[in-house]
Design a protein around this motif. Sequence first.
Motif, short mmCIF file in Angstrom:
data_model
loop_
_atom_site.label_atom_id
_atom_site.label_comp_id
_atom_site.label_asym_id
_atom_site.label_seq_id
_atom_site.Cartn_x
_atom_site.Cartn_y
_atom_site.Cartn_z
N THR A 44 40.77 3.41 13.59
CA THR A 44 39.42 3.08 14.08
C THR A 44 39.50 2.10 15.25
O THR A 44 38.81 2.24 16.25
N GLN A 85 32.66 6.19 11.77
CA GLN A 85 33.13 6.50 10.42
C GLN A 85 31.97 6.52 9.42
O GLN A 85 31.91 7.37 8.56
N ASP A 162 35.56 9.84 14.00
CA ASP A 162 36.25 9.06 12.98
C ASP A 162 35.90 9.61 11.60
O ASP A 162 34.80 9.41 11.11
N GLU A 163 36.84 10.31 11.01
CA GLU A 163 36.67 10.91 9.69
C GLU A 163 35.37 11.71 9.55
O GLU A 163 34.51 11.39 8.72
#
Lengths: 247, 323, 253
Positions: A44, A85, A162-163
């Motif tokens: 991140t 995220q 992010d994810e």
Amino acid sequence: MIGLKVTDLSFHYPDRTQVLNGINFQIEPGERVGLLGPNGAGKTTLLLHLNGLLRAAEGTIQVGDLTLSDEVLSEVRRMVGFVFQDPDDQLFMATVAEDVAFGPRNFGFGQAEVDRRVESALEAVGESDLAPRAPHHLSGGERRKVAIATVLSTDSALLVLDEPTSNLDPAGRRELVNLLASLPATLLVVSHDLPFVLELCPRSLIIDQGRIVADGETRQLLLDRELLAKHRLELAYGFDPANIADR
Amino acid sequence: MHMPDGYINLATSAGAAVVAAGGVATSLRNSGKELAERQVPLAGLTAAYVFAVQMLNFPVAAGTSGHLLGGALAAILLGPTLGALVVTVVVVMQALLFADGGVSALGLNVLNMALVTPVVGWLVFRWLMKVLPARTSSAVVSSMVAAAVSVVASATAFVIEYSLGGQGGVAVGTVLQAMVGVHALIGLGEGLITALTVGTVLAVRPDLVKGAADLPLVTDRTAPSRATTVTFVVGGLVAALVLVFVLAPIASSAPDGLEKVALDTGFSEAATDHPVGGPLADYGVSGVDSERAGTVLAGTIGVAATFAIGLAIATLLRRRRAT
Amino acid sequence: MSGSHAHALHYHGHSPVHHLPAETKLVGLLVFVLSVVSTPPTAIWAFCGYALILMIALGLSEVPARFFITRMAIDLPFVLFALLIPFVGVEPKIAIGPFAISEPGLLSAWNILVKATLGAGASVMLAATTEVPDLLRGLQRLKVPVVLVAIASFMIRYLDVVAGEFRRTRVAMAARGHNPRTVFDAKPLAVASGALFIRSYERGERVHQAMLARGYDGTWPSSGNERIAAKTWIVGLTPALFAVIVAIAARLL
Ligand SMILES: Nc1ncnc2c1ncn2[C@@H]1O[C@H](COP(=O)(O)OP(=O)(O)OP(=O)(O)O)[C@@H](O)[C@H]1O
Ligand SMILES: [Mg+2]
């Protein structure tokens, strides 16, 4: 589509935790690249550098033909779309439509163009009905899709996610692969979901303790049990990359 | 503390609204560009936090609870200008979205809860910080005193407004005694929670406590903040003693200060079985979290009672005028 | 705390009242309440008039009476307070049974009761028929500083998130046997409140990053500022207009 080049990037947070230790990699225009690594590896943190949300003490970042600096910051932010995220961080406006419109409005588009972008971005993620809803009333998966729509509406040439698969049901995950694969954009995707990365990204990087420890074809990396074990990456039970055909 | 419509006359309410608007405008001007850029999301999140914390009922003494106003806390954490803006937004939205506090009394409510508490809290806090040695424990003690004083100041503001534009019927002295008395106790609860909150934030992210910005930063963050614990124990002991002796006899579940005043004065003057001792007294008053069937009943009875009593009073008055 | 208290008072519907622009309802609410408050408490018929206006608006809004009445329960603490005033009020007093009832106190109690109830009713009407985003847009069009509207918008957006975190903390504490009874038991709650502030603040920082990532440069993008037709204003303000007439009549008669 644009490429990305990161050279000798090092960074520590104000409390002196050294998170990035000389990161080097390059992504060609149109590539889709996975970024793998254990919790706390610095994924991140690395992404936050790519559009200048964090500024490193050392190293350079080149987005397209621009080298990141204060002068070109807003231009770079326009080119790099960032999906965070936690969708709750990303969706902050009172309605979904206003949230998806936030980026285009900031980039100075007129009302008609903003409306058009909102509509097509929501359509792309298959959630046009959500436009008037409040983000905090959506399910986890809906939030995720709307969060992706907020960057699609800016037509970014480089997408950083992010994810993106967390909170998605299996069908939603499948739709996401198809959506991302169809976008005319360069992709850098952080994920712990190895099958997802294998399916979407021909190439992957592995990061651990702030260093890039591997860079290569995703399937080859995932077949290297020793490498995976060393960096706390495990294949889910029953998942064998060797048995899966290329897309 | 959220005043409804009709407590204070129109002229005083309008005056308060003008003062409140001036205060908010001043805060907006002082916070200036910085607010516009960086702090809008922070202020919004803090407002959500203050709102959530206001729903926190804390035990004051046997069976009695109070809830946080949060004005002093917001000021100590964010500084007085931003603190005042944050609590203003909370109070205004409570009136518009939850019908909590009258719209004509909005100026009064903003003044009492969103301007008086942060400003008084901040001034007391800063003054104490100057007097006390520059230590974390001083910040904790100062927060406690500042928050307690801010609540009393807010109650005093109400009494002043009442004396200027109250609808009469009760002597100002009676109101003063009751309001300030009860709010001194509630202030203790407010002070404790505020102090512990500030202490916790100081231990983890001292940089977030605006009021303690000039304290030398605690470098070793993992060390348990012994000072906080000591302060808590001493402060808590004193507070508990006061509360137990003063308040314990009036075991009541009334959570809100204004209502508490009513009950206390009522107990002292009227016969023991006055009409309020009934089922409504135990009603879960926080308003926001009450949804169940019992509430339906209580609500219906309450509204019916309002009009029935109104009618009775009206008839009575008419009859007296006729004679 | 219900699941989504940000909408605790909202009643979803498509009535003409729901469709009125929020700013007309806001101005109407203010005018209505000011009319009520300015009315002398002895003008009983005027209050009946206000109640009638409110009831007609309620009928038009298709909000069920039961919903409306229960949401007015927020008024209750003040009903209780008002009921006590006659007992603690000043001279002259009249004897009713065993009680000495203060006459000015009685008038004052009635005054508070009726005005607070009508005011709360009108506020509940606004909250019940207005979606939060519309309310925020309405405030913005009424020239409330954009920064305040933005803060309010963030507050509402994250109220559920923050309150949810807090609720989970308290549940977790209760699950491990925390049962606050004395003032000492408040410590874990306060520590949780401190931790909650830090989390809220840090989320604020992340949200700010997310905004920057999408080109936020410090100016809040204002959504369309289309003006409202005069006719809509007139329609929206009709109840308030009647209230003003009642208020004037109550002064003159
Ligand atoms: N704001 C911050 N201040 C100090 N340290 C931080 C901060 N944010 C992250 N860190 C630390 O930096 C390191 C890397 O964090 P980062 O969030 O980049 O990890 P990650 O690879 O994204 O992990 P995950 O897979 O869990 O999301 C961690 O050790 C983390 O504790
Ligand atoms: Mg991460």
